[in-house]
Design a protein around this motif. Structure first.
Motif, PDB file in Angstrom:
ATOM      1  N   LYS A  36       0.724  -1.083   0.041  1.00 29.90           N
ATOM      2  CA  LYS A  36      -0.055  -0.034   0.129  1.00 29.90           C
ATOM      3  C   LYS A  36       0.834   1.239   0.144  1.00 29.90           C
ATOM      4  O   LYS A  36       0.634   2.330  -0.699  1.00 29.90           O
ATOM      5  CB  LYS A  36      -0.877   0.060   1.242  1.00 29.90           C
ATOM      6  N   ARG A  37       1.853   1.223   0.845  1.00 30.69           N
ATOM      7  CA  ARG A  37       2.732   2.547   1.001  1.00 30.69           C
ATOM      8  C   ARG A  37       3.559   2.601  -0.205  1.00 30.69           C
ATOM      9  O   ARG A  37       3.620   3.754  -0.836  1.00 30.69           O
ATOM     10  CB  ARG A  37       3.581   2.368   2.171  1.00 30.69           C
ATOM     11  N   PHE A  38       3.998   1.269  -0.957  1.00 32.43           N
ATOM     12  CA  PHE A  38       4.724   1.449  -2.029  1.00 32.43           C
ATOM     13  C   PHE A  38       3.851   2.043  -3.346  1.00 32.43           C
ATOM     14  O   PHE A  38       4.504   2.758  -3.860  1.00 32.43           O
ATOM     15  CB  PHE A  38       5.382   0.146  -2.582  1.00 32.43           C
ATOM     16  N   ALA A  39       2.556   1.582  -3.218  1.00 33.05           N
ATOM     17  CA  ALA A  39       1.934   2.159  -4.449  1.00 33.05           C
ATOM     18  C   ALA A  39       1.538   3.892  -4.182  1.00 33.05           C
ATOM     19  O   ALA A  39       1.486   4.543  -5.313  1.00 33.05           O
ATOM     20  CB  ALA A  39       0.502   1.524  -4.196  1.00 33.05           C
ATOM     21  N   GLU A  40       1.679   4.224  -3.004  1.00 32.91           N
ATOM     22  CA  GLU A  40       1.381   5.413  -2.747  1.00 32.91           C
ATOM     23  C   GLU A  40       2.543   6.200  -2.994  1.00 32.91           C
ATOM     24  O   GLU A  40       2.511   7.488  -3.868  1.00 32.91           O
ATOM     25  CB  GLU A  40       1.159   5.721  -1.226  1.00 32.91           C
ATOM     26  N   TYR A  41       3.794   5.728  -2.759  1.00 31.61           N
ATOM     27  CA  TYR A  41       4.950   6.232  -3.108  1.00 31.61           C
ATOM     28  C   TYR A  41       5.321   6.512  -4.785  1.00 31.61           C
ATOM     29  O   TYR A  41       5.540   7.417  -5.297  1.00 31.61           O
ATOM     30  CB  TYR A  41       6.246   5.539  -2.696  1.00 31.61           C
ATOM     31  N   GLU A  42       4.819   5.184  -5.638  1.00 29.27           N
ATOM     32  CA  GLU A  42       4.886   5.481  -6.985  1.00 29.27           C
ATOM     33  C   GLU A  42       3.909   6.671  -7.424  1.00 29.27           C
ATOM     34  O   GLU A  42       4.298   7.365  -8.295  1.00 29.27           O
ATOM     35  CB  GLU A  42       4.415   4.036  -7.584  1.00 29.27           C
TER      36      GLU A  42
END
Length: 209
Positions: A146-152
């Motif tokens: 979830k955080r990685f998708a937000e980062y992207e």
């Protein structure tokens, strides 16, 4: 956002009270806050610095020079323009200008200045503390899905002016270069905690693109 701002200020006050007087602390904090809340930023914000500092607190007992490492965290993205190619150099210059009278020359010129610039390439170093800094900066790659998708999404927003197809090609190349690093994280702590998660996140995005 408000929680990140609160933590940002609290972390700074805890750090600064040990080395700066109140006027110096307030002046530098205002500069850091103004920088990390600029409109062109979506990822390189107070949130990123807070995430870095939260990791830093977990590995302080592994660090030889905690002052230099924390100072590098505070300033490594203080200058950020997605269209520029010298953000790290400018950030190091500003750090030197603001902090040269508060910290020793060896800290500023022989360590922190070079460490900030080193975040540009993320190359393996012979300096243990610098490897921890570089791993902290890349820890986002091993975040939860979830955080990685937000980062992207945040990175895409920072490059929103770049044509979608061009961005996808360049972003895939950048992520692929991280995926191919063996290992991605140079310290045992970060390798154990983030390596597998990071490679999985990167592989998923590369395959989608």
């Amino acid at each position: 956002m408000h929680d990140d701002l609160y933590k940002f200020k609290m972390y700074w006050e805890h750090f600064a009270r040990q080395y700066l007087d109140q006027i110096q602390s307030r002046q530098i904090l205002n500069i850091l806050l103004e920088a990390h809340t600029e409109s062109q930023r979506s990822y390189h914000t107070c949130q990123h610095i807070v995430e870095c500092l939260e990791l830093f607190t977990q590995i302080k007992n592994h660090i030889d020079d905690v002052v230099s490492l924390e100072l590098a965290i505070w300033f490594h993205d203080v200058i950020y323009n997605p269209q520029a190619h010298d953000n790290e150099e400018q950030s190091a210059d500003l750090m030197k200008l603001l902090c040269r009278n508060a910290f020793g020359k060896d800290v500023i010129e022989k360590k922190v200045y070079g460490w900030i610039i080193a975040t540009k390439q993320h190359a393996l170093s012979q300096e243990k503390d610098l490897n921890y800094l570089l791993d902290i900066d890349l820890a986002i790659l091993g975040a939860s899905p979830k955080r990685f998708a937000e980062y992207e999404a945040q990175i895409r927003q920072e490059y929103i002016r770049v044509d979608r197809e061009i961005y996808q090609v360049k972003r895939r190349d950048a992520l692929k270069s991280f995926y191919q690093m063996q290992p991605l994280y140079q310290t045992a702590f970060f390798n154990d905690k983030f390596e597998q998660h990071a490679k999985r996140n990167l592989q998923n995005v590369i395959e989608i693109r």
